[in-house]
Design a protein around this motif. Structure first.
Motif, mmCIF file in Angstrom:
data_model
loop_
_atom_site.group_PDB
_atom_site.id
_atom_site.type_symbol
_atom_site.label_atom_id
_atom_site.label_comp_id
_atom_site.label_asym_id
_atom_site.label_seq_id
_atom_site.Cartn_x
_atom_site.Cartn_y
_atom_site.Cartn_z
ATOM 1 N N VAL A 72 -9.651 9.651 -34.883
ATOM 2 C CA VAL A 72 -10.205 8.187 -35.095
ATOM 3 C C VAL A 72 -10.981 8.088 -33.966
ATOM 4 N N ARG A 73 -12.375 7.929 -34.136
ATOM 5 C CA ARG A 73 -13.399 7.414 -33.330
ATOM 6 C C ARG A 73 -13.799 5.630 -33.532
ATOM 7 N N GLY A 74 -13.679 5.340 -34.710
ATOM 8 C CA GLY A 74 -13.867 4.023 -35.206
ATOM 9 C C GLY A 74 -12.520 3.129 -35.231
ATOM 10 N N ASP A 75 -12.390 2.266 -36.286
ATOM 11 C CA ASP A 75 -11.353 1.344 -36.210
ATOM 12 C C ASP A 75 -10.561 1.452 -37.450
ATOM 13 N N VAL A 76 -9.262 1.774 -37.406
ATOM 14 C CA VAL A 76 -8.436 1.888 -38.504
ATOM 15 C C VAL A 76 -7.376 0.545 -38.701
ATOM 16 N N LYS A 77 -7.278 0.033 -39.506
ATOM 17 C CA LYS A 77 -6.176 -0.879 -39.992
ATOM 18 C C LYS A 77 -5.505 -0.277 -40.978
ATOM 19 N N GLY A 92 -11.931 4.663 -30.458
ATOM 20 C CA GLY A 92 -11.025 4.449 -31.385
ATOM 21 C C GLY A 92 -10.068 3.290 -31.277
ATOM 22 N N SER A 93 -9.632 2.788 -32.442
ATOM 23 C CA SER A 93 -8.384 2.011 -32.452
ATOM 24 C C SER A 93 -7.657 2.120 -33.799
ATOM 25 N N VAL A 94 -6.423 1.795 -33.682
ATOM 26 C CA VAL A 94 -5.526 1.814 -34.670
ATOM 27 C C VAL A 94 -4.584 0.647 -34.664
ATOM 28 N N LEU A 95 -4.679 -0.115 -35.634
ATOM 29 C CA LEU A 95 -3.694 -1.016 -35.777
ATOM 30 C C LEU A 95 -2.786 -0.803 -37.251
ATOM 31 N N GLY A 96 -1.624 -0.398 -36.804
ATOM 32 C CA GLY A 96 -0.818 0.130 -37.723
ATOM 33 C C GLY A 96 -0.040 1.437 -37.326
ATOM 34 N N ASP A 97 1.179 1.822 -38.138
ATOM 35 C CA ASP A 97 2.118 2.978 -37.614
ATOM 36 C C ASP A 97 1.402 4.017 -37.669
ATOM 37 N N ILE A 98 1.909 5.153 -36.932
ATOM 38 C CA ILE A 98 1.360 6.566 -36.880
ATOM 39 C C ILE A 98 2.399 7.274 -36.786
ATOM 40 N N THR A 99 2.564 8.366 -37.884
ATOM 41 C CA THR A 99 3.522 9.301 -38.157
ATOM 42 C C THR A 99 2.788 10.704 -38.247
ATOM 43 N N SER A 100 3.227 11.637 -37.101
ATOM 44 C CA SER A 100 2.525 13.041 -37.083
ATOM 45 C C SER A 100 3.295 13.890 -36.083
ATOM 46 N N LYS A 101 3.095 15.180 -36.143
ATOM 47 C CA LYS A 101 3.820 16.101 -35.345
ATOM 48 C C LYS A 101 3.479 15.893 -33.849
ATOM 49 N N GLN A 102 2.057 15.790 -33.764
ATOM 50 C CA GLN A 102 1.572 15.268 -32.592
ATOM 51 C C GLN A 102 0.677 14.132 -32.537
ATOM 52 N N VAL A 103 0.673 13.416 -31.553
ATOM 53 C CA VAL A 103 -0.203 12.290 -31.507
ATOM 54 C C VAL A 103 -0.782 12.079 -30.021
ATOM 55 N N VAL A 104 -2.107 11.774 -30.096
ATOM 56 C CA VAL A 104 -2.978 11.615 -28.727
ATOM 57 C C VAL A 104 -3.435 10.452 -28.872
ATOM 58 N N LEU A 105 -3.263 9.571 -27.719
ATOM 59 C CA LEU A 105 -4.038 8.288 -27.297
ATOM 60 C C LEU A 105 -4.770 8.561 -26.051
ATOM 61 N N GLU A 106 -5.937 8.950 -26.258
ATOM 62 C CA GLU A 106 -7.029 9.058 -25.291
ATOM 63 C C GLU A 106 -7.109 7.862 -24.356
ATOM 64 N N PRO A 107 -7.134 7.867 -23.192
ATOM 65 C CA PRO A 107 -7.418 6.613 -22.071
ATOM 66 C C PRO A 107 -8.482 5.894 -22.771
ATOM 67 N N GLY A 108 -8.153 4.555 -22.985
ATOM 68 C CA GLY A 108 -9.449 3.824 -23.536
ATOM 69 C C GLY A 108 -9.142 3.364 -24.716
#
Length: 119
Positions: A72-77, A92-108
């Protein structure tokens, strides 16, 4: 620590995508695909995939997403379910739940929702 270089998802070039939804396209409905797919435009509905999805910078996605890996580099709702990886870059931005084996939220990056990491 996770490094972006640890996954080939970041090395995909535009030519590696069979389909790119251009930035001047708005799509409403269900998208299904089996090869890497990039979104640069707007999608409203559902995305059901058995491969990688890139939501590029400037893209707007208001959809539930199921895929193998999601960058995700853009916007996801909407909720994201990825079999292997969800990576939200600094733009990037995510407004919603995330389910995965691996989740990475880059600073910013921006994220509002619940995160569930599966085995």
């Amino acid at each position: 620590m996770f490094e972006a270089k640890d996954t080939d998802l970041f090395n995909l070039e535009e030519d590696d995508f069979d389909t790119i939804l251009a930035d001047d396209i708005t799509f409403r409905g269900t998208i299904r695909f089996t090869k890497p797919f990039m979104i640069r435009g707007k999608v409203y509905g559902t995305i059901a995939a058995t491969n990688d999805l890139v939501v590029d910078t400037g893209a707007v996605v208001e959809a539930g997403i199921t895929a193998t890996r999601v960058l995700v580099r853009g916007d996801v709702k909407g909720d994201i379910f990825a079999q292997d990886l969800v990576f939200v870059s600094a733009s990037g931005s995510v407004l919603g739940d995330i389910t995965s084996k691996q989740v990475v939220l880059e600073p910013g990056s921006r994220f509002s929702g619940r995160c569930t990491m599966t085995e």
